[in-house]
Structures are given as structure tokens and as C-alpha cells.
Motif scaffolding. Structure first.
Motif: not given
Length: 301
Positions: A58-84
Motif C-alpha cells: 500500500p505504501s509503494t503501490g508495487e506488487e510484492s511476490s508471496i513465496p511458494t514453499l516447495t519441499g514435501h514429497c507427499y500431500d501437505v495435510r496442515s500448516v500452522t503459524l507460531s504465536s509470534d
């Protein structure tokens, strides 16, 4: 279906009571419109890709890319973030991976069971993983090892959620049960790793060190449901607990405040002695038997 006299229009009767009128193009006009159509599709594809993989600053109006995480060999069942929001955990068929959510960089992989859900405990030292086999795996994030496996349910652990008002969490399973748990540190994480520096390799391999559990998980109570539990959620004030069942229903219940037995007894005794009976100073001595408020001179073991 019929053409007009000039042959540049075609009328087609379709299903129902509708007639579609189509225009017949010559070769030059057809190529020009086809080229324009392809160009519009390319622009639409680029825009959709930007919406999925990019975010507008919102400050620059430019698009910033969101990273795509790759590395699992099987289906990813869940993701969770830490409290911070400084640590991201993803679970899969046979591995748990940790990531830096800000940069998308990979941190480490820990061998695990068939993880269906996960939870990162406060301070980002330990994580809990609910598996398809009905167990809860306790993961030491810093050392990258699974330090304990707790048999929790008779079916797959589908969901796990923390209770913010204490060291508690709740799990839901396909065995129609919602279980409440509490955890406690037998040794503070910082103290444990500081003491680890003073161990030799031989001491680390001894049974005393390997069998010590820095984090203990204990079962508190169980609530029975009438179908498989798919998701469990706890309100921020820990007042309500919502469960999603396989029968397409959501059950909402109040969280019952629990007290330890010794706290309840101390509270009851304090109120009883202070309000109805003798002061604490006049209570019988330890190991003495008192009947109807009288002290006995004999002590019994």
C-alpha cells in the motif's frame, strides 16, 4: 439452421425457444479477432497469477511476490503459524518441515508419522503433531527430533487447538471424542540446552538422559460426541469451544474451568475453618485425631 440471402449470417435454433444468430467472418477478419482473443486471455492469465502470487504494497503501490514453499514429497495435510508469526510448520505423510514465513526459506525437516494437524507451543521450542495413527508427537524444534509419542485417541487426530488462558490444548478425533490436555515443562528449554553443554557424548547416550522428558503432556478430561470430529476451535477468551462433526453440524459448548484437587480442598478448608469452626491456630496438631472439636493427647500413625 439457416443462412440469410447474403450468406454472412447464420441462424441456429438451440435448446428451448431461443435462436442464436452467428456472424460468418472472412479469413482476414477471423485471424484478427483470434489474435485479439488470445491477447485478452494472456492478459487475464497474468492478472490472475499476480492475484495469487503477489500482494500490493500500500505504501509503494508495487506488487510484492508471496513465496511458494516447495519441499514435501507427499500431500501437505496442515500448516500452522507460531504465536509470534516467526515460524511456520507444515505436516505431511512422513515428515514435518519448518519454514521462515517472512522469507519463505526452509529451516529443517523432522521425520514424523502421518501428520494431519499441528500446533507450535509458545516460545517456539516445541511443537505438537496429531497423526493418523491417533498419537500426538512432541517435536523438539531446536534439536530437530521427536522426543515423545503420546497415545491420544483410538482414531485419527483430525484437529488440535491451543487454549490461550493457560498451558492447555484440545484435540478432536475420528473416535467421536474431544480431549482436553495440559502440558508442563519439567525443565525450562533454555536451562536444558545450557546444561547440555556440560554433557559428554557418553553421558548423552545414557538411559538417564535419553529417558528424561523436558515436556510432559497429561490428559485432563474427555467429551464424547455423536460423530467423527473434524475440526476443533477455541475462542480467543477461551470461553467457547466449537467442534465440526462429520454429520455437517457444528457444536458450541462452554469451556468448564478446572481446578486442581489440592486447590479445591485448600479453598474449602480455609472457608470452612474461618467461617464456621475454630481459627487455624486452634486446629489439632499434625497427626492428632480430633473428634467434635476436641484434641486428643494420643497420636496415631
Amino acid at each position: 439452421m439457416r443462412f440469410n440471402k447474403s450468406g454472412n449470417l447464420l441462424a441456429c435454433q438451440v435448446a428451448g425457444k431461443m435462436v442464436e444468430i452467428l456472424r460468418v467472418l472472412d479469413e482476414t477478419e477471423f485471424k484478427r479477432k483470434a489474435k485479439r482473443r488470445i491477447h485478452r486471455k494472456e492478459k487475464k492469465f497474468v492478472k490472475e497469477a499476480a492475484d495469487v502470487n503477489g500482494d500490493v504494497n500500500p505504501s509503494t503501490g508495487e506488487e510484492s511476490s508471496i513465496p511458494t514453499l516447495t519441499g514435501h514429497c507427499y500431500d501437505v495435510r496442515s500448516v500452522t503459524l507460531s504465536s509470534d508469526n516467526t515460524l511456520l510448520m507444515s505436516t505431511s505423510h512422513n515428515a514435518v518441515k519448518f519454514w521462515n514465513p517472512s522469507t519463505g526459506s526452509y529451516l529443517r525437516t523432522i521425520d514424523s508419522g502421518d501428520g494431519l494437524c499441528g500446533l507450535i507451543l509458545p516460545r517456539n521450542k516445541y511443537a505438537l503433531v496429531g497423526t493418523k495413527g491417533g498419537t500426538i508427537e512432541i517435536i523438539d524444534i531446536r534439536s530437530g527430533t521427536c522426543i515423545d509419542v503420546v497415545k491420544a485417541h483410538g482414531g485419527s487426530v483430525r484437529s488440535i487447538a491451543t487454549i490461550l488462558d493457560g498451558d492447555d490444548f484440545v484435540t478432536g478425533s475420528e473416535d467421536h471424542e474431544v480431549k482436553f490436555w495440559e502440558y508442563q515443562y519439567t525443565q525450562q528449554p533454555d536451562q536444558m540446552y545450557h546444561a547440555l553443554k556440560h554433557y559428554t557424548i557418553l553421558e548423552i547416550m545414557t538411559d538417564e538422559y535419553r529417558h528424561s522428558k523436558p515436556l510432559m503432556v497429561s490428559h485432563v478430561r474427555t467429551t464424547k460426541m455423536n460423530d467423527d470430529v473434524q475440526v476443533v476451535a477455541v475462542s480467543p477468551n477461551a470461553k467457547y469451544i466449537a467442534t465440526v462433526l462429520l454429520d455437517c453440524t457444528v457444536k458450541l459448548c462452554l469451556k468448564r474451568k478446572k481446578k486442581r484437587l489440592e486447590q479445591m480442598l485448600e479453598s474449602d478448608l480455609d472457608n470452612a475453618f474461618e467461617n464456621r469452626y475454630a481459627p487455624k491456630e486452634e486446629l489439632p496438631e499434625e497427626r492428632a485425631v480430633a473428634l467434635a472439636g476436641e484434641k486428643l493427647k494420643k497420636n496415631y500413625s
